[in-house]
Design a protein around this motif. Structure first.
Motif, PDB file in Angstrom:
ATOM      1  N   ILE A 151       0.847  -1.190   0.000  1.00 56.19           N
ATOM      2  CA  ILE A 151       0.000   0.000   0.000  1.00 56.19           C
ATOM      3  C   ILE A 151       0.885   1.242   0.000  1.00 56.19           C
ATOM      4  O   ILE A 151       2.112   1.159   0.017  1.00 56.19           O
ATOM      5  CB  ILE A 151      -0.995  -0.012   1.177  1.00 56.19           C
ATOM      6  N   ASN A 152       0.260   2.416  -0.003  1.00 54.76           N
ATOM      7  CA  ASN A 152       0.995   3.643  -0.307  1.00 54.76           C
ATOM      8  C   ASN A 152       1.958   4.111   0.772  1.00 54.76           C
ATOM      9  O   ASN A 152       2.845   4.920   0.481  1.00 54.76           O
ATOM     10  CB  ASN A 152       0.006   4.763  -0.652  1.00 54.76           C
ATOM     11  N   ASP A 169      -5.222   1.327   1.966  1.00 56.79           N
ATOM     12  CA  ASP A 169      -4.483   2.174   2.902  1.00 56.79           C
ATOM     13  C   ASP A 169      -5.116   2.232   4.282  1.00 56.79           C
ATOM     14  O   ASP A 169      -4.463   2.636   5.248  1.00 56.79           O
ATOM     15  CB  ASP A 169      -4.368   3.595   2.336  1.00 56.79           C
TER      16      ASP A 169
END
Length: 362
Positions: A106-107, A160
């Motif tokens: 994820i980011n 996220d």
């Protein structure tokens, strides 16, 4: 209500509508001016895994490379998973007697994966980038599945907000959708399999009902919404089979289905937004969709070639847009695309399966 108060309210509503229209217009313009860029190809190295396992269409577990919006990549060699970014290069997580797979990233750099020991026992984990930069001596955070056997669990995606989705195997080699919320609680769905989750926790999958296999969206607020054969709303009739769908952050679902065209089976593409009740058919020339980004850029494969579709146009071969020496490469499938337009996938290089990153250069 006084005239002055009503005047303020109407002024607020008027400018609110103007703002919404402006945002919509800019979003439409942003989509309409997109074109396929040229790319620099970065070799992420060989893998022992087969294209069948690396494909996003693989069920119940896919080991395809994934990329986040920081350009960080996770992939799998065969006996170990790897993390890569442009600044620090590769990190491989391998322990003697164990096999590690990295499934998603994820980011914020947190990745999700599993460890399989010599006895075949599986443990799923999340691992934060802040945990001493994925130090092999530091144990990841293992996910607890109370009352469930980890070996029957197959996770596919995480967002996220730490919503994790996947499926668990039942008796008779059947599967049931499951997901974990950010609070760590595991929830079962009655039917179907989950395939993806967007940034807002809305999930996409397929389920089997009296009409056959149908894509569905599980919306956090509205609950379950399933594609049906209501022609009045533009939804398809005569569908023989749906492919694996993907979901964008605005809850638009993209996928494919097989039906008749001129008396022969034909694979159509589609886009469907359950919030707006909009369904539309796209001629993607039999493209298998693997991923979508915020701008609705689609990547995947077509006739064993990695392809991209922009503005709902027919897909083009990504190899035709790579600059520099790449004649010994055969790009097979693009498996993920981030909001910057960076693409990861797998192909053949000098006769061996390699993973790749395509970085836009204009």
């Amino acid at each position: 209500m006084s005239l002055k108060v009503r005047s303020v309210i109407w002024t607020f509503l008027f400018f609110g509508l103007i703002t919404c229209h402006d945002l919509s217009a800019r979003y439409t313009l942003e989509h309409s001016t997109l074109e396929v860029p040229e790319y620099r190809l970065i070799d992420l190295g060989p893998t022992q895994l087969s294209p069948r396992v690396l494909s996003r269409q693989c069920w119940p577990l896919t080991l395809s490379p994934r990329i986040n919006n920081r350009g960080q990549v996770v992939g799998n060699r065969g006996s170990c998973g790897f993390f890569w970014d442009a600044c620090r290069g590769f990190f491989h997580y391998a322990k003697k007697g164990e096999t590690t797979y990295f499934v998603d990233i994820i980011n914020d750099g947190t990745l999700m994966g599993c460890v399989v020991d010599a006895c075949g026992f599986t443990k799923w984990f999340v691992w934060s980038e802040s945990q001493t930069y994925f130090n092999s001596d530091v144990e990841p955070t293992y996910i607890a599945f109370p009352g469930l056997f980890d070996g029957d669990i197959f996770l596919r995606s995480m967002n996220d907000s730490r919503h994790i989705i996947g499926a668990r195997r039942l008796e008779g080699n059947r599967y049931r959708s499951m997901y974990c919320n950010h609070d760590g609680k595991v929830k079962d769905m009655k039917s179907g399999v989950l395939l993806g989750v967007n940034g807002y926790g809305n999930m996409v999958g397929t389920q089997t009902n009296i009409r056959g296999e149908q894509p569905f969206v599980w919306n956090c607020r509205a609950g379950l919404c399933v594609i049906n054969e209501d022609e009045s709303s533009g939804k398809p009739a005569g569908v023989k089979k749906f492919g694996f769908p993907v979901i964008a952050d605005d809850n638009t679902v993209f996928g494919s289905y097989t039906s008749q065209k001129h008396g022969r089976d034909y694979v159509h593409g589609y886009h469907w937004n359950s919030d707006e009740g909009v369904f539309g058919t796209i001629d993607l020339n039999k493209m298998k969709i693997s991923a979508v980004n915020r701008l609705h850029i689609l990547v995947g494969s077509q006739d064993n070639h990695a392809v991209i579709s922009v503005n709902h146009n027919k897909p083009v071969d990504l190899a035709d847009h790579v600059k520099g020496p790449h004649s010994r490469w055969h790009l097979i499938e693009a498996t993920d695309v981030n909001d910057l337009g960076q693409i990861v996938g797998y192909g053949k290089y000098r006769g061996k399966i390699h993973l790749f990153l395509l970085d836009p250069i204009r």
